[in-house]
Write an enzyme that holds these catalytic residues in place. Structure first.
Site, short mmCIF file in Angstrom:
data_model
loop_
_atom_site.label_atom_id
_atom_site.label_comp_id
_atom_site.label_asym_id
_atom_site.label_seq_id
_atom_site.Cartn_x
_atom_site.Cartn_y
_atom_site.Cartn_z
CB SER A 197 -0.87 0.06 1.26
OG SER A 197 -1.67 -1.07 1.35
CG HIS A 254 -2.84 -2.00 -3.37
ND1 HIS A 254 -1.87 -2.95 -3.29
CD2 HIS A 254 -3.17 -1.66 -2.12
CE1 HIS A 254 -1.62 -3.19 -2.00
NE2 HIS A 254 -2.39 -2.43 -1.28
CG HIS A 301 -4.73 -7.28 0.79
ND1 HIS A 301 -4.93 -6.36 -0.22
CD2 HIS A 301 -3.57 -6.94 1.39
CE1 HIS A 301 -3.94 -5.50 -0.22
NE2 HIS A 301 -3.09 -5.82 0.74
CE1 TYR A 314 -8.09 -5.53 2.67
CE2 TYR A 314 -6.08 -6.24 3.76
CZ TYR A 314 -6.74 -5.37 2.93
OH TYR A 314 -6.07 -4.34 2.33
CD GLU A 315 -8.33 -6.85 -1.86
OE1 GLU A 315 -8.88 -6.25 -2.80
OE2 GLU A 315 -7.16 -7.26 -1.91
CB ALA A 367 2.03 -0.33 4.58
CG MET A 420 -4.01 -6.15 7.84
SD MET A 420 -5.38 -5.07 7.47
CE MET A 420 -5.38 -4.00 8.92
CB SER A 421 -0.13 -8.10 2.90
OG SER A 421 1.04 -7.39 3.26
CG ASN A 431 0.53 2.26 11.64
OD1 ASN A 431 0.46 1.95 10.46
ND2 ASN A 431 0.18 1.43 12.63
CG HIS A 459 -5.88 2.90 3.94
ND1 HIS A 459 -4.91 1.94 4.15
CD2 HIS A 459 -6.08 2.94 2.59
CE1 HIS A 459 -4.54 1.42 2.98
NE2 HIS A 459 -5.23 2.02 2.02
N1 HPA Z 1 -1.79 -3.09 11.53
C1 HPA Z 1 -2.05 -3.90 10.48
N2 HPA Z 1 -1.74 -3.59 9.23
C2 HPA Z 1 -1.14 -2.42 9.01
C3 HPA Z 1 -0.85 -1.53 10.04
C4 HPA Z 1 -1.20 -1.88 11.38
O1 HPA Z 1 -0.97 -1.15 12.35
N3 HPA Z 1 -0.25 -0.45 9.47
C5 HPA Z 1 -0.18 -0.69 8.16
N4 HPA Z 1 -0.73 -1.89 7.85
#
Ligand code: HPA
Length: 274
Positions: free
Chosen positions: A30, A62, A84, A86-87, A114, A212-213, A236, A248
């Site tokens: 991302s 993306h 992903h 989650y999609e 990310a 998440m990937s 983050n 996001h």
């Molecule tokens: N958690 C999960 N996925 C992420 C995060 C997070 O804090 N930051 C970027 N992708």
């Protein structure tokens, strides 16, 4: 098996389209961008058998296209955007392009993402070279009947990340004076950002990072015998470690800023790889 046939046909389609051997492939997470010299493009929607070719609800950040061109004299294929779990995609769909990269005959795959940092020695903006992972998701792409043309039934995960690629990344980081610590990535299904209690639990388990990937692709790469390394970009601090709430847009903005160092690392590394 159709999964195997679809992979091989997709690899042949991409080979024909770009019409040159591919040395290395890169997956962009991302908000992460990477421009190539003499860049050509192929939109995901134009790849007939790719499970993500009808991605109408795609995740912001993306670009959903393949780009092909040169970095440091090497032919590089970039996957701008990934599928992903989650999609709603199956783990096999998520892993599809990793097998395609293998069947394209590439020498290795660099995955970027990310992620959030759990380890407080790390900071937003840092790049971490993954040393190990913990899957917090019960499914994975190898579940179900094994097709021996893709890889073995039981896959060793002692060194999920290729020592040669990792060593070259570390040498490049030293040369460029970019910090590149190692860390363990926790794969969380999402798409909600974790709770504070989940982050405390993952910290106890040994996760330095959470995202998440990536893990489905790393598992598939190991299955296929494709050398893989991961550069995880901290956009983050994880929930409860930072006081701010997640959003996001912040992830995308920070990932875009990290792209500058990431690109330098890849240019230097590709220069030195065989
Ligand atoms: N958690 C999960 N996925 C992420 C995060 C997070 O804090 N930051 C970027 N992708």
């Amino acid at each position: 098996m159709t999964y195997y046939n679809n992979i091989v046909e997709t690899a042949n389609y991409i080979k024909k389209y770009f019409n040159e051997p591919i040395d290395y492939a890169v997956v962009l997470g991302s908000g992460i961008t990477l421009e190539l010299e003499d860049q050509q493009e192929l939109g995901y929607e134009a790849i007939p058998l790719f499970p993500g070719n009808k991605r109408s609800n795609h995740v912001k950040g993306h670009a959903n296209k393949l780009t092909f061109g040169k970095i440091s004299g090497k032919n590089v294929l970039v996957l701008n955007g990934r599928l992903h779990h989650y999609e709603g995609y199956s783990m096999k769909d998520v892993a599809f392009m990793t097998y395609v990269v293998k069947f394209l005959g590439t020498k290795g795959l660099f995955i970027t993402n990310a992620c959030g940092a759990i380890n407080t020695e790390f900071n937003e903006g840092d790049i971490i070279c993954l040393d190990d992972f913990i899957s917090l998701v019960s499914d994975n792409p190898l579940r179900g009947e094994n097709d021996p043309r893709l890889g073995e039934r039981f896959v060793d995960m002692t060194t999920p990340f290729d020592p040669y690629l990792v060593e070259n990344l570390n040498n490049s980081a030293k040369k460029l004076d970019i910090k590149l610590p190692q860390g363990t990535y926790g794969f969380f299904q999402g798409p909600y950002f974790e709770t504070r209690a989940e982050i405390r639990a993952f910290k106890t388990m040994g996760c330095d990072l959470v995202g998440m990937s990536t893990v489905p692709e790393v598992i598939a790469a190991n299955h296929a015998g494709l050398p893989v390394a991961v550069l995880a970009c901290i956009t983050n601090m994880a929930t409860g470690i930072q006081e701010r709430k997640h959003d996001h847009e912040h992830v995308l903005k920070t990932a875009h800023q990290i792209s500058i160092n990431l690109k330098q690392l890849l240019i230097e590394t590709l220069e030195n790889l065989k």
